[in-house]
Design an enzyme around this catalytic site. Structure first.
Site, PDB file in Angstrom:
ATOM      1  N   GLY A 649       0.827  -1.201   0.000  1.00 46.57           N
ATOM      2  CA  GLY A 649       0.000   0.000   0.000  1.00 46.57           C
ATOM      3  C   GLY A 649       0.854   1.240   0.000  1.00 46.57           C
ATOM      4  O   GLY A 649       2.039   1.216  -0.309  1.00 46.57           O
ATOM      5  N   GLY A 651       2.573   4.550   1.800  1.00 43.47           N
ATOM      6  CA  GLY A 651       3.109   4.983   3.064  1.00 43.47           C
ATOM      7  C   GLY A 651       3.921   6.247   2.857  1.00 43.47           C
ATOM      8  O   GLY A 651       4.802   6.309   2.018  1.00 43.47           O
ATOM      9  N   GLY A 652       3.589   7.304   3.598  1.00 44.83           N
ATOM     10  CA  GLY A 652       4.332   8.541   3.457  1.00 44.83           C
ATOM     11  C   GLY A 652       4.093   9.175   2.111  1.00 44.83           C
ATOM     12  O   GLY A 652       2.992   9.556   1.760  1.00 44.83           O
ATOM     13  N   PHE A 653       5.123   9.277   1.279  1.00 42.31           N
ATOM     14  CA  PHE A 653       5.031   9.900  -0.030  1.00 42.31           C
ATOM     15  C   PHE A 653       5.149   8.885  -1.153  1.00 42.31           C
ATOM     16  O   PHE A 653       5.382   9.269  -2.293  1.00 42.31           O
ATOM     17  CB  PHE A 653       6.127  10.953  -0.192  1.00 42.31           C
ATOM     18  N   VAL A 656       4.681   1.190  -1.047  1.00 40.58           N
ATOM     19  CA  VAL A 656       5.419   0.247  -0.220  1.00 40.58           C
ATOM     20  C   VAL A 656       5.194  -1.153  -0.773  1.00 40.58           C
ATOM     21  O   VAL A 656       4.050  -1.580  -0.976  1.00 40.58           O
ATOM     22  CB  VAL A 656       4.983   0.318   1.253  1.00 40.58           C
ATOM     23  N   ASP A 980       3.157  13.154  12.475  1.00 39.31           N
ATOM     24  CA  ASP A 980       2.133  12.365  11.798  1.00 39.31           C
ATOM     25  C   ASP A 980       1.846  11.096  12.585  1.00 39.31           C
ATOM     26  O   ASP A 980       1.764  10.009  12.019  1.00 39.31           O
ATOM     27  CB  ASP A 980       2.581  12.036  10.374  1.00 39.31           C
TER      28      ASP A 980
END
Length: 1162
Positions: A649, A651-653, A656, A980
C-alpha cells in the site's frame, strides 16, 4: 696454703687460655660465609664490596621463627598498573601480597598521539618511564635532550601560545614484608598511619581445613589462631618510593589541553630490625639463592630457573599487566634489582649446542618499547639512561656536538613469548612459556624487512597491532662496536636484529655519523612547533615546484574537458528543438485569461481518441520532437536485486512493496518515492531516509539501505500497469488513460466507475487539500468544498490551483461519491443539471511558467507541474448547451510549452519551445528513491483497534502505549518531531513488538520558523501542504497546527493523547470513531468515561490541552503512565529479554482477532 693458692692461679690461667681459644674459633666461624660454599658459585664484585662494608653491631639469632625471615625468599615485582606484588620463590611463585600505589598507573599519556611533520614525514613522540622523551619517524628512535624537569623549568623554549604545567611528586609507603599490611603512606598532604586498631589487618579465626594445614607456614599465627600482627621490632619493612612526573601543555588563550604525559617508577629499600643482623640461612633459604629469575616484560610472565640446571624451569607466574621492575635479596640480605634486559639474551643462551641457532649477542639491549592500553612508552637500560643524561647536559651548555646523542635504528627484537625458544626438560617433552604457543624446530622467529616495515607503521600509527606487545632495540654503537673488535661476537648475526644493507646505505650512514648537525637537525623539528598537532615544515615554495606544475596542468586539462562536454550538452539540447509554437502567457489565472489562452472550449469531435481543434485553428503549426528514450536496455536495481512479493500500500510519499532479497533471501519493506525536480522539495522528501538512517531504536522501523533510479520516460509507468494487472481483479479497469488515447466525454461518463487507478500506484504526494471539515464516508468532497467556501449557484466561475496529485485525488473522490449516489442523481437529474460544471485542466510546468502575484515557493510539490481548472456553473438556457456542458464535465488536459515569456499587454504571443509528439506531452524522466526497511506485519495498530474490543485490549494497553511513548521520547531526544502520529503509522514487528514508521513528515525542531501563515489564507493556495510545518493527518493534528501558529514537539503529545483515548474506547463503525474524536478535540468526552477511567481522564486533560505548555513531556508522561497503567518494570531475575519479547508476541497474537475470527461489527 701458698701451694694451694698457686694451684688456683694456674687453674684460672688455663681456663682463661681455653676461653680465649674458643672465642677466636667462634669469631673465625662467624666471619666465614658458608652460603658461598653451599651455593656453589664464585664471589662477585658486588658481594666483595658488600662483604667489605662494616656491619652494624647486633645480637645473634634473635629471631627463631621462620616467617620472620620471609624477606629472604620473596621476589618483588612492580607492574605498569602501579601495584607492587610479592611472590614467594620457595612456594612455587605463589602471590604473597599485592599493594597499590597512587595516583594510578605508571603511564598515562596523550603525547604519543601528537603528530608532528618533518619535511612531509610523520614523527611520533614517545615518553619514557624515567621522564625522557623520544621521537620516532619510522626509521629510528632518537632521544630528545629534554626531560620532564626541563619542560617544567624552561618554559621559554616554547611558543607564547603554550603554557606548561605539572610537577614531580614523591610518595612513600611502608609495607610489612611478612603480612603485606600497609603501615603508612606519606605524600604532599602528610603521612597517614594505617597501624591503628581500625585500619589494621583483619584477623579472623577460620575452621581448620586441608588448605590451612597445607599453609601453616604461610602466615604466623598465635595460639588462638589469629594472624600475629606486625611487630616493628622484629618484622622487616619494605619502603616503597613512587616518583611520578606529570607534564601538561595547554593553550594560553583558551586553556584547552594540547597534550600531557605522566610517568612514574618504583624504588624499593628493605629495612630490617637493627638488633637482628647475623642470622644463618636454613636449607630452604640457601636453595632460594640458586634460583635464576627471567622476565617476559609485555606479557607479565615471571619464570624461575635453576642456576645449576639452566634448562629446568621451576615455576612460572603471569601478571595481568606488563612488568616494569623486579627485585630480590642477595646472600647479604640486601635488595638487588633484576636486569630485565638480560632476558633478551637468556632466550638464546639456553641452547648453545644447537647448530641451527645463531650466535647470541653478548650485550643486553638498550631500550624496550611497549604499548599499554593504546599508550606507547619506553624503558631504558641503566647504561643508556646515564649516557643520555650526560649528553643532555652537554646540549644545554651548547658546548658540544649534539650528534653524539645515542641513535637507535628500527631493528626490533620481539619481547613476546610467542617468538621464544622452546625449553626442554628432555628431548621428548617440549614446554612453552606461553600457553597455546607453537614453535617449530626450536628456532627463533626471525624478522625480515617486510616485518620491520609493518611493525614500524603500526607503531607510527599507534594501531592495535602492537597493543600489548613489546620490542627490544640496540643502539648504533652496540651494533657497530663488536664489528671493530671481534666479528665472532657480532650481535647482528641474529636475523631479528639486522637486515642486509647495501654499500650505498653504509656510505650514507658513515657520512651522517661524521657530519656536523645543528640542534634542529638532531631533534628533527623545532621546539616551537611541538605544541601543534600537525605542522608541515616548508623551507621554500620552490620545494614543491614539481607538485605545483602537475596540479596546475591536471586542473587545466580537467577543466577544459568539463567545459567542452558542457558546451556539447547545451548544443545537443538546442538541436532537438524543431519548431516554435505561439502560446499566450497569462498574468493571472482567470477565466478570461484561460479563454484567451485556449480559445473557446468545444468538445472533441474527431473519433479515434485524438485531439480535435476548431477550424479556426487549423492553420496553427504543429511541432514534433523526439525525446523518448528506449527502455529496452535499462536494468532496474530493484528488479535485479529483489523479488517482488506483493504491494503493501501507500506509506508517506510513496508506494510500499514487500520484496525478498535474492542474495540473503530475507523479506523487506521497500518504499518507492518520486523525487521532485525542485531541490528544496527534494531535500524534504529525502528527509525520511535520513531520519530513518539516524534512528536506532527497538520501537522504530529499522532502516537498511536506500538508492535512486532514473528509468527512461514511460518505463516505470509500464511496469506499474503490469503490476496492477497482476494485483487487481479483472473487474477493475487498470489501464491508465493517457493524453494520446483520451476517450470521448460521453464514454467517460458511462465508464467512470470502472476507469479508476488506485491512488497508491502513482508516486505522487498525498492529497493535502486544506479543509477544517473532515470528509466522512459517503459525503461528497466536492459538496464539502462548495459548503466550506460558500459557493453560490449563480457564481460565474471557480479557479482552483492544485498539484496533479491533488487534482487526481479530488477527482477520485468525486467519482466515488458519484458511484454512491448514482441512483439519487438520476432521480434528481433536473436539479443537478443546474450544477453541472465543465472544467478545463491545463498542465503547466512550474519550472517554465510564471504567474504573478502567486507565491508558490513554499508549496511542496512532488510533481513538477500543477493544474488550472476552470469551473463554470451550468445555465439552463438550451438543451444544446446542456449537452455541451455534459461533454465538458471531464477536463481536457493540454501541455503547454516550457520557457514561456510573459506578455502583459495581451499582444501577439512570442514563440517558445515545446515537446509534443502525436498529441502527447514528452515529460522528463522521473527520479525514484527506494528505501529498504524492516518488514512488519501488514496489520497496523488501527486494524488491531478495529478488531479487538475494550475488554480484550485491557491487558495490552499499558505494554503497547509504553512502547509508543518510548519511541516518541527517543525521537524528541534527537531533536526531531514526527508530526504524523496516528494508529495507521504504528506497526507490529514479526515478534509482536511496536514499531513506529512513516517518517515522511518528520522535521527538525530547529527548522520550524517562529511565524507561519494560517491554513487557507489568501496567498493563492488553499492547502496546508504549502508549509512543511502544516502537514499531517487533520484528525490527529494539534490546534496550533490547524491554526498555522508556531509549534514545537508538543504536537506529538497531542497526537499521543488521541491514540491513548482510542486504546480505551472501542468504536463499532468508522463514522462513530470520527465523530467521537472530533467531539474529543472540542473537550467533549463520552458518557461515563470520566467515571470508568478517572486517572486516564485527568491525564488526557493535560495531553489534549489547547495550550502546548500545559501538555507533559515524554519523560513526565512515562512517569505518570507507570502509576496509571502499571507498566512493566525490569525483567524478572533469570528471565532473558528474548523470553520477554516472545511472551509479548504470544500475548498480542492471542489478542488479535482479525476478520476470520473477530466478531461481526455492528
Amino acid at each position: 696454703m701458698q701451694d694451694d693458692l698457686d694451684g688456683i692461679v694456674r687453674h684460672r690461667r688455663r681456663s682463661l687460655s681455653f676461653l680465649q681459644i674458643v672465642t677466636l674459633t667462634m669469631a673465625g666461624l662467624v666471619a666465614f660465609d658458608p652460603a658461598q660454599v653451599l651455593a656453589g658459585h664464585p664471589t662477585t664484585d658486588s658481594e666483595l664490596q658488600t662483604a667489605g662494608s662494616p656491619r652494624p653491631p647486633g645480637l645473634e639469632h634473635c629471631v627463631d621463627q621462620e616467617e620472620r625471615r620471609v624477606a629472604r625468599r620473596l621476589l618483588y615485582i612492580s607492574t605498569l598498573d602501579g601495584r607492587l606484588s610479592a611472590l614467594d620463590i620457595a612456594k612455587s611463585g605463589k602471590l604473597r601480597w599485592s599493594v597499590p600505589t597512587g595516583p594510578g598507573p605508571l603511564i598515562s599519556s596523550s603525547i604519543h598521539r601528537l603528530e608532528l611533520t618533518n619535511n612531509g614525514q610523520f614523527v611520533r613522540m614517545i615518553p619514557s618511564l624515567s621522564g625522557g622523551i623520544y621521537k620516532f619517524d619510522g626509521d629510528s628512535i632518537d632521544p630528545i635532550p629534554i626531560t620532564a624537569e626541563h619542560l617544567l623549568s624552561s618554559s621559554a623554549k616554547f611558543s607564547d601560545d603554550l603554557v606548561i604545567s605539572g610537577g614531580k611528586e614523591t610518595r612513600s609507603y611502608g609495607v610489612s614484608v611478612r603480612t603485606g599490611q600497609l603501615l603508612y603512606e606519606c605524600s604532599l598532604n602528610g603521612c597517614v598511619n594505617s597501624t591503628e586498631e581500625g585500619l589494621a589487618i583483619d584477623d579472623t579465626i577460620r575452621e581448620p581445613d586441608e588448605e590451612d594445614q597445607l599453609e601453616d607456614g604461610e602466615q604466623l599465627r598465635d595460639e588462638a589462631g589469629y594472624i600475629v600482627r606486625h611487630d616493628p621490632l622484629l618484622d622487616d619493612v619494605i619502603i616503597v618510593r613512587r616518583q611520578t612526573q606529570t607534564v601538561r601543555a595547554v593553550e594560553s588563550r583558551t586553556g584547552v589541553e594540547r597534550w600531557n604525559f605522566s610517568v612514574g617508577q618504583h624504588e624499593l629499600d628493605l629495612v630490617r630490625p637493627s638488633e637482628c643482623q647475623l642470622q644463618p640461612r636454613d636449607e630452604l633459604e640457601l636453595a632460594v639463592l640458586d634460583v635464576d629469575i627471567k622476565v617476559v616484560v609485555p606479557e607479565g610472565i615471571i619464570c624461575a630457573f635453576s642456576k645449576s640446571e639452566p634448562q629446568t624451569m621451576l615455576w612460572k607466574y603471569k601478571f595481568d599487566h606488563p612488568i616494569v621492575s623486579a627485585w630480590n635479596t642477595n646472600a647479604d640480605d640486601e635488595l638487588q634489582p633484576i636486569d630485565l634486559f638480560s632476558s633478551a639474551q637468556w632466550l638464546w643462551d639456553q641452547d648453545e649446542n644447537d647448530t641451527e641457532l645463531p650466535n647470541a649477542p653478548q650485550s643486553p639491549p638498550s631500550i624496550y618499547l611497549g604499548m599499554y592500553d593504546k599508550q606507547l612508552y619506553i624503558q631504558e637500560s641503566i647504561r643508556l639512561r646515564q649516557e643520555i643524561m650526560d649528553q643532555t647536559k652537554v646540549y644545554q651548555q651548547l658546548t658540544g656536538d649534539t650528534s653524539l646523542m645515542p641513535r637507535i635504528p628500527w631493528k626490533p627484537i620481539s619481547a613476546s613469548s610467542k617468538s621464544l625458544v622452546i625449553f626442554r626438560k628432555d628431548q621428548e617433552d617440549p614446554e612453552m612459556i606461553a600457553e597455546g604457543a607453537v614453535a617449530q624446530g626450536g628456532e627463533l622467529v626471525p624478522y625480515d624487512d617486510e616485518n620491520f616495515a609493518v611493525a614500524a607503521q603500526s607503531v607510527l600509527n599507534a594501531s592495535e597491532f602492537v597493543n600489548g606487545n613489546g620490542f627490544y632495540f640496540y643502539t648504533t654503537g652496540d651494533l657497530n662496536g663488536p664489528q671493530e673488535c671481534s666479528t665472532q661476537n657480532n650481535p647482528t648475526d641474529l636475523p631479528a636484529i639486522t637486515a642486509p644493507t647495501s654499500p650505498t646505505n653504509a656510505t650514507s650512514e658513515g657520512t651522517e655519523a661524521t657530519g656536523n648537525h645543528s640542534v634542529n637537525d638532531d631533534l628533527g623539528f623545532s621546539l616551537d612547533d611541538i605544541d601543534a598537532p600537525v605542522k608541515v615544515v616548508i623551507l621554500s615554495l620552490w620545494f614543491w615546484w614539481k607538485e605545483i606544475v602537475v596540479i596546475a596542468f591536471t586542473s587545466a586539462v580537467i577543466l577544459n574537458i568539463f567545459m567542452g562536454q558542457r558546451n556539447q550538452r547545451v548544443e545537443r539540447e538546442y538541436l532537438v528543438i524543431e519548431r516554435h509554437v505561439p502560446v499566450q502567457t497569462a498574468i493571472e489565472a482567470t477565466e478570461a485569461s484561460t479563454q484567451a489562452l485556449l480559445g473557446p472550449v468545444v468538445p472533441m469531435q474527431r473519433p479515434g481518441n485524438r485531439f480535435s481543434f476548431p477550424p479556426g485553428q487549423a492553420n496553427q503549426r504543429t511541432i514534433s520532437e523526439s525525446t523518448t528514450h528506449s527502455g529496452e536496455h535499462y536494468t532496474s536495481r530493484f528488479q535485479s536485486d529483489f523479488e517482488l512479493m506483493q504491494c503493501l500500500g501507500r506509506g508517506g510519499f510513496g508506494v510500499v512493496f514487500e520484496a525478498k532479497n535474492k542474495l540473503d533471501e530475507n523479506r523487506y519493506a521497500i518504499k518507492r518515492i518520486t523525487l521532485p525536480n525542485k531541490e528544496s522539495s527534494r531535500q524534504r522528501v529525502l528527509r525520511e531516509a535520513r531520519t530513518l538512517a539516524s534512528c536506532e531504536h527497538h520501537n522504530i522501523v529499522r532502516y537498511f539501505h536506500s538508492w535512486t533510479e532514473t528509468p527512461p520516460t514511460g518505463w516505470q509507468e509500464e511496469e506499474d500497469r503490469k503490476l496492477l494487472a497482476h494485483e487487481l481483479s479483472t473487474s477493475i479497469q487498470i489501464e491508465t488513460p493517457d493524453d494520446s488515447t483520451m476517450p470521448s466525454l460521453t464514454e467517460q461518463l458511462k465508464e467512470k466507475r470502472q476507469q479508476q487507478l488506485l491512488s497508491w500506484v502513482s508516486d505522487a504526494a498525498n492529497s493535502t487539500a486544506c479543509s477544517h471539515d473532515f470528509h466522512l464516508p459517503g459525503e461528497s468532497s466536492l459538496k464539502n468544498i462548495r459548503e466550506e467556501y460558500d459557493y453560490d449557484e449563480e457564481e460565474d466561475s471557480l479557479i482552483e490551483f492544485r498539484s496533479e496529485s491533488q487534482s487526481a485525488a479530488l477527482r477520485a473522490e468525486e467519482e466515488d461519491d458519484t458511484d454512491d449516489d448514482y441512483e439519487e442523481d438520476e432521480e434528481q437529474q433536473g436539479d443537478h443539471e443546474k450544477r453541472h460544471r465543465s472544467s478545463v485542466s491545463i498542465d503547466i510546468h512550474s519550472a517554465s511558467f510564471d504567474l504573478k502575484n502567486i507565491n508558490y515557493s513554499q508549496h511542496q510539490l512532488v510533481s513538477n507541474s500543477f493544474q488550472i481548472e476552470s469551473v463554470r456553473p451550468k445555465s439552463s438556457g438550451s438543451d444544446d448547451a446542456n449537452d455541451d456542458n455534459k461533454a465538458r464535465r471531464k477536463p481536457l488536459t493540454l501541455a503547454l510549452a516550457q520557457n514561456h515569456n510573459n506578455n502583459q499587454n495581451g499582444s501577439q504571443p512570442t514563440p517558445s519551445s515545446a515537446t509534443i509528439l502525436n498529441g502527447t506531452v514528452a515529460k522528463p524522466s522521473k527520479v525514484y528513491l527506494y528505501i529498504q526497511m524492516q518488514l512488519c506485519r501488514k496489520e497496523s495498530l488501527r486494524d488491531w483497534l478495529r478488531d479487538n474490543r475494550s475488554e480484550t485490549r485491557a491487558a495490552h494497553i499499558g505494554d503497547i502505549f509504553h512502547q509508543i511513548v518510548d519511541a516518541v521520547d527517543y525521537v524528541h531526544l534527537k531533536g526531531l518531531i514526527h508530526r504524523d502520529l496516528k494508529p495507521s503509522n504504528i506497526f507490529f514487528s514479526q515478534d509482536g513488538q511496536i514499531k513506529i514508521g512513516d517518517f515522511g513528515l518528520v522535521t527538525d525542531m530547529a527548522d520550524i520558523p517562529n511565524l507561519v501563515a494560517k491554513c487557507g489564507d489568501q496567498s493563492g493556495l488553499p492547502s496546508c501542504a504549502r508549509h512543511t510545518q502544516q502537514v499531517g493527518t487533520h484528525l490527529y493534528m494539534s490546534p496550533e497546527q490547524l491554526l498555522g501558529q508556531h509549534y514545537d514537539y508538543k504536537v506529538d503529545i497531542y497526537s499521543l493523547g488521541l491514540i491513548f483515548f482510542e486504546l480505551h474506547v472501542y468504536f463499532s463503525t468508522e463514522m462513530e470513531r470520527i465523530k467521537t474524536l472530533r467531539s474529543l478535540r472540542d473537550g467533549q468526552y463520552p458518557k461515563d468515561f470520566a467515571v470508568n477511567y478517572p486517572q486516564q481522564y485527568d491525564l488526557l486533560q493535560q495531553m489534549l490541552s489547547a495550550q502546548p505548555e500545559q501538555r507533559p513531556q515524554t519523560k513526565q508522561l512515562k512517569s505518570q503512565l507507570r502509576n496509571i497503567l502499571q507498566l512493566p518494570h525490569l525483567l524478572s531475575e533469570g528471565q532473558s529479554e528474548q523470553a520477554e519479547l516472545a511472551e509479548r508476541a504470544r500475548r498480542l497474537s492471542r489478542s488479535r482477532t482479525f476478520s476470520s475470527s473477530s466478531e461481526p461489527h455492528q
